[in-house]
Design a protein around this motif. Structure first.
Motif, PDB file in Angstrom:
ATOM      1  N   GLY A  58       0.833  -1.189   0.000  1.00 45.53           N
ATOM      2  CA  GLY A  58       0.000   0.000   0.000  1.00 45.53           C
ATOM      3  C   GLY A  58       0.870   1.242   0.000  1.00 45.53           C
ATOM      4  O   GLY A  58       2.071   1.184   0.276  1.00 45.53           O
ATOM      5  N   ARG A  59       0.262   2.395  -0.273  1.00 42.09           N
ATOM      6  CA  ARG A  59       1.050   3.615  -0.430  1.00 42.09           C
ATOM      7  C   ARG A  59       1.820   3.989   0.831  1.00 42.09           C
ATOM      8  O   ARG A  59       2.999   4.342   0.769  1.00 42.09           O
ATOM      9  CB  ARG A  59       0.140   4.789  -0.830  1.00 42.09           C
ATOM     10  CG  ARG A  59       0.901   6.103  -0.998  1.00 42.09           C
ATOM     11  CD  ARG A  59      -0.039   7.281  -1.155  1.00 42.09           C
ATOM     12  NE  ARG A  59      -0.926   7.430  -0.018  1.00 42.09           N
ATOM     13  CZ  ARG A  59      -0.591   8.013   1.138  1.00 42.09           C
ATOM     14  NH1 ARG A  59       0.626   8.497   1.299  1.00 42.09           N
ATOM     15  NH2 ARG A  59      -1.462   8.119   2.114  1.00 42.09           N
ATOM     16  N   THR A  60       1.166   3.934   1.986  1.00 50.81           N
ATOM     17  CA  THR A  60       1.826   4.367   3.226  1.00 50.81           C
ATOM     18  C   THR A  60       3.057   3.532   3.515  1.00 50.81           C
ATOM     19  O   THR A  60       4.138   4.064   3.817  1.00 50.81           O
ATOM     20  CB  THR A  60       0.848   4.294   4.408  1.00 50.81           C
ATOM     21  OG1 THR A  60      -0.274   5.146   4.141  1.00 50.81           O
ATOM     22  CG2 THR A  60       1.524   4.740   5.687  1.00 50.81           C
ATOM     23  N   ASN A  61       2.931   2.212   3.421  1.00 51.28           N
ATOM     24  CA  ASN A  61       4.091   1.354   3.660  1.00 51.28           C
ATOM     25  C   ASN A  61       5.140   1.526   2.572  1.00 51.28           C
ATOM     26  O   ASN A  61       6.343   1.442   2.838  1.00 51.28           O
ATOM     27  CB  ASN A  61       3.668  -0.112   3.762  1.00 51.28           C
ATOM     28  CG  ASN A  61       3.397  -0.513   5.192  1.00 51.28           C
ATOM     29  OD1 ASN A  61       3.322   0.330   6.080  1.00 51.28           O
ATOM     30  ND2 ASN A  61       3.241  -1.789   5.432  1.00 51.28           N
ATOM     31  N   ALA A  62       4.701   1.750   1.339  1.00 50.84           N
ATOM     32  CA  ALA A  62       5.658   1.957   0.251  1.00 50.84           C
ATOM     33  C   ALA A  62       6.537   3.169   0.536  1.00 50.84           C
ATOM     34  O   ALA A  62       7.753   3.128   0.341  1.00 50.84           O
ATOM     35  CB  ALA A  62       4.924   2.135  -1.075  1.00 50.84           C
ATOM     36  N   GLU A  63       5.936   4.240   1.020  1.00 47.32           N
ATOM     37  CA  GLU A  63       6.714   5.439   1.327  1.00 47.32           C
ATOM     38  C   GLU A  63       7.778   5.153   2.382  1.00 47.32           C
ATOM     39  O   GLU A  63       8.923   5.613   2.269  1.00 47.32           O
ATOM     40  CB  GLU A  63       5.781   6.554   1.796  1.00 47.32           C
ATOM     41  CG  GLU A  63       4.918   7.115   0.679  1.00 47.32           C
ATOM     42  CD  GLU A  63       3.895   8.128   1.168  1.00 47.32           C
ATOM     43  OE1 GLU A  63       3.343   8.844   0.322  1.00 47.32           O
ATOM     44  OE2 GLU A  63       3.645   8.190   2.397  1.00 47.32           O
ATOM     45  N   LEU A  97      -0.388   0.081  -4.404  1.00 46.07           N
ATOM     46  CA  LEU A  97      -1.821   0.320  -4.491  1.00 46.07           C
ATOM     47  C   LEU A  97      -2.127   1.686  -3.893  1.00 46.07           C
ATOM     48  O   LEU A  97      -1.828   1.936  -2.729  1.00 46.07           O
ATOM     49  CB  LEU A  97      -2.582  -0.770  -3.744  1.00 46.07           C
ATOM     50  CG  LEU A  97      -2.352  -2.193  -4.259  1.00 46.07           C
ATOM     51  CD1 LEU A  97      -2.932  -3.200  -3.292  1.00 46.07           C
ATOM     52  CD2 LEU A  97      -2.938  -2.377  -5.644  1.00 46.07           C
ATOM     53  N   SER A  98      -2.700   2.564  -4.696  1.00 45.36           N
ATOM     54  CA  SER A  98      -2.987   3.918  -4.211  1.00 45.36           C
ATOM     55  C   SER A  98      -4.056   4.583  -5.070  1.00 45.36           C
ATOM     56  O   SER A  98      -4.049   4.447  -6.295  1.00 45.36           O
ATOM     57  CB  SER A  98      -1.713   4.774  -4.240  1.00 45.36           C
ATOM     58  OG  SER A  98      -2.002   6.110  -3.893  1.00 45.36           O
ATOM     59  N   THR A  99      -4.942   5.284  -4.404  1.00 45.69           N
ATOM     60  CA  THR A  99      -5.935   6.087  -5.127  1.00 45.69           C
ATOM     61  C   THR A  99      -5.527   7.559  -5.161  1.00 45.69           C
ATOM     62  O   THR A  99      -6.244   8.383  -5.746  1.00 45.69           O
ATOM     63  CB  THR A  99      -7.318   5.963  -4.456  1.00 45.69           C
ATOM     64  OG1 THR A  99      -7.217   6.369  -3.087  1.00 45.69           O
ATOM     65  CG2 THR A  99      -7.835   4.529  -4.527  1.00 45.69           C
ATOM     66  N   THR A 100      -4.396   7.894  -4.552  1.00 51.64           N
ATOM     67  CA  THR A 100      -3.972   9.298  -4.488  1.00 51.64           C
ATOM     68  C   THR A 100      -2.750   9.596  -5.351  1.00 51.64           C
ATOM     69  O   THR A 100      -2.516  10.753  -5.695  1.00 51.64           O
ATOM     70  CB  THR A 100      -3.674   9.705  -3.036  1.00 51.64           C
ATOM     71  OG1 THR A 100      -2.657   8.849  -2.505  1.00 51.64           O
ATOM     72  CG2 THR A 100      -4.923   9.600  -2.173  1.00 51.64           C
ATOM     73  N   LEU A 101      -1.957   8.576  -5.677  1.00 49.04           N
ATOM     74  CA  LEU A 101      -0.786   8.786  -6.523  1.00 49.04           C
ATOM     75  C   LEU A 101      -1.173   8.653  -7.989  1.00 49.04           C
ATOM     76  O   LEU A 101      -1.819   7.679  -8.380  1.00 49.04           O
ATOM     77  CB  LEU A 101       0.310   7.757  -6.203  1.00 49.04           C
ATOM     78  CG  LEU A 101       1.023   7.879  -4.861  1.00 49.04           C
ATOM     79  CD1 LEU A 101       1.955   6.686  -4.663  1.00 49.04           C
ATOM     80  CD2 LEU A 101       1.807   9.177  -4.778  1.00 49.04           C
ATOM     81  N   SER A 102      -0.781   9.608  -8.805  1.00 49.27           N
ATOM     82  CA  SER A 102      -1.048   9.521 -10.237  1.00 49.27           C
ATOM     83  C   SER A 102       0.102   8.866 -10.980  1.00 49.27           C
ATOM     84  O   SER A 102      -0.076   8.330 -12.073  1.00 49.27           O
ATOM     85  CB  SER A 102      -1.311  10.916 -10.817  1.00 49.27           C
ATOM     86  OG  SER A 102      -0.203  11.773 -10.568  1.00 49.27           O
ATOM     87  N   GLU A 103       1.296   8.920 -10.394  1.00 50.83           N
ATOM     88  CA  GLU A 103       2.453   8.244 -10.976  1.00 50.83           C
ATOM     89  C   GLU A 103       3.383   7.831  -9.848  1.00 50.83           C
ATOM     90  O   GLU A 103       3.321   8.363  -8.733  1.00 50.83           O
ATOM     91  CB  GLU A 103       3.184   9.148 -11.970  1.00 50.83           C
ATOM     92  CG  GLU A 103       3.697  10.439 -11.373  1.00 50.83           C
ATOM     93  CD  GLU A 103       4.358  11.329 -12.417  1.00 50.83           C
ATOM     94  OE1 GLU A 103       5.229  12.131 -12.040  1.00 50.83           O
ATOM     95  OE2 GLU A 103       4.004  11.213 -13.603  1.00 50.83           O
ATOM     96  N   ALA A 104       4.248   6.887 -10.121  1.00 50.68           N
ATOM     97  CA  ALA A 104       5.124   6.348  -9.090  1.00 50.68           C
ATOM     98  C   ALA A 104       6.326   7.254  -8.868  1.00 50.68           C
ATOM     99  O   ALA A 104       7.022   7.604  -9.820  1.00 50.68           O
ATOM    100  CB  ALA A 104       5.594   4.955  -9.485  1.00 50.68           C
ATOM    101  N   ALA A 137      -1.182  -4.123   6.157  1.00 48.69           N
ATOM    102  CA  ALA A 137      -2.297  -4.883   6.726  1.00 48.69           C
ATOM    103  C   ALA A 137      -3.579  -4.749   5.909  1.00 48.69           C
ATOM    104  O   ALA A 137      -4.295  -5.736   5.713  1.00 48.69           O
ATOM    105  CB  ALA A 137      -2.542  -4.440   8.160  1.00 48.69           C
ATOM    106  N   THR A 138      -3.881  -3.560   5.424  1.00 43.89           N
ATOM    107  CA  THR A 138      -5.099  -3.376   4.635  1.00 43.89           C
ATOM    108  C   THR A 138      -5.046  -4.193   3.355  1.00 43.89           C
ATOM    109  O   THR A 138      -6.038  -4.825   2.959  1.00 43.89           O
ATOM    110  CB  THR A 138      -5.305  -1.886   4.301  1.00 43.89           C
ATOM    111  OG1 THR A 138      -5.391  -1.143   5.521  1.00 43.89           O
ATOM    112  CG2 THR A 138      -6.573  -1.680   3.497  1.00 43.89           C
TER     113      THR A 138
END
Length: 201
Positions: A58-63, A97-104, A137-138
């Motif tokens: 997920g995005r938070t863990n990816a960051e 997985l993210s609904t807020t990022l438009s690109e990596a 976890a999500t």
């Protein structure tokens, strides 16, 4: 679900009473630190990433992961297993997985704003090794609901947190699992893995 040789492996560290976060919320992770650098925890992590060719987060863990681990690859003072993992995390294919990022914002990463089951189905059509989820976890819960996890992998740390956020919540369907590995290590840390038992029919 079409049979595949690309396993989906979900990994998370939990307390003895089943929490991955303490009662203080997402930043309440200090209870992990005395055990995360134990021999068994490092060996557990190594066994996860070596057969894997995709990190799914997920995005938070990816960051957090992508901001920290690649720097460890060049740290001459770090444990060799940590340096190897850092290099792997730097170079491996990353799926976020993210609904807020438009690109990596990370090299070698793809971002999807789709349900994780659809993303995994697409990844399993591609050539590669294991698809491993680290501590998101999500994402793990959504994969369990969709019955897309082939191996559940845990490190269990000898702490009772008494509250916080649990991985297993209502809404996850019943399923059967087979113990694949159970090891006890220093400081009372357990390394455990279960494989999903599915009917062959």
């Amino acid at each position: 679900m079409t049979p595949t040789t690309r396993r989906v492996v979900a990994n998370i560290a939990i307390s003895m009473d089943g929490y991955f976060q303490g009662p203080g919320g997402p930043t309440d992770m200090g209870w992990l630190m005395p055990y995360a650098t134990s021999e068994i925890a490092r060996d557990h992590l190594t066994k996860l990433w070596r057969p894997a060719t995709t990190a799914l987060l997920g995005r938070t863990n990816a960051e957090g992961f992508f901001g920290y681990w690649p720097t460890v690859a060049d740290d001459v003072d770090a444990d060799p297993r940590d340096r190897e993992y850092g290099a792997w995390m730097r170079d491996v294919e990353k799926v976020v997985l993210s609904t807020t990022l438009s690109e990596a914002p990370w090299a070698g990463a793809r971002v999807f704003a789709e349900p994780v089951a659809k993303v995994v189905d697409r990844l399993q059509e591609e050539v590669g090794g294991d698809i491993v989820v680290f501590s998101s976890a999500t994402v793990i819960r959504d994969l369990l609901v969709a019955d897309r996890v082939d191996r559940l992998s845990f490190t269990v740390f000898p702490e009772l947190l008494g509250g916080g956020n649990r991985l297993f919540q209502e809404g996850i369907p019943a399923s059967r699992w087979t113990l694949a590995e159970a090891l006890a290590g220093d400081h009372g840390v357990l390394s455990i893995a279960y494989d999903r038992s599915r009917s062959s029919s």
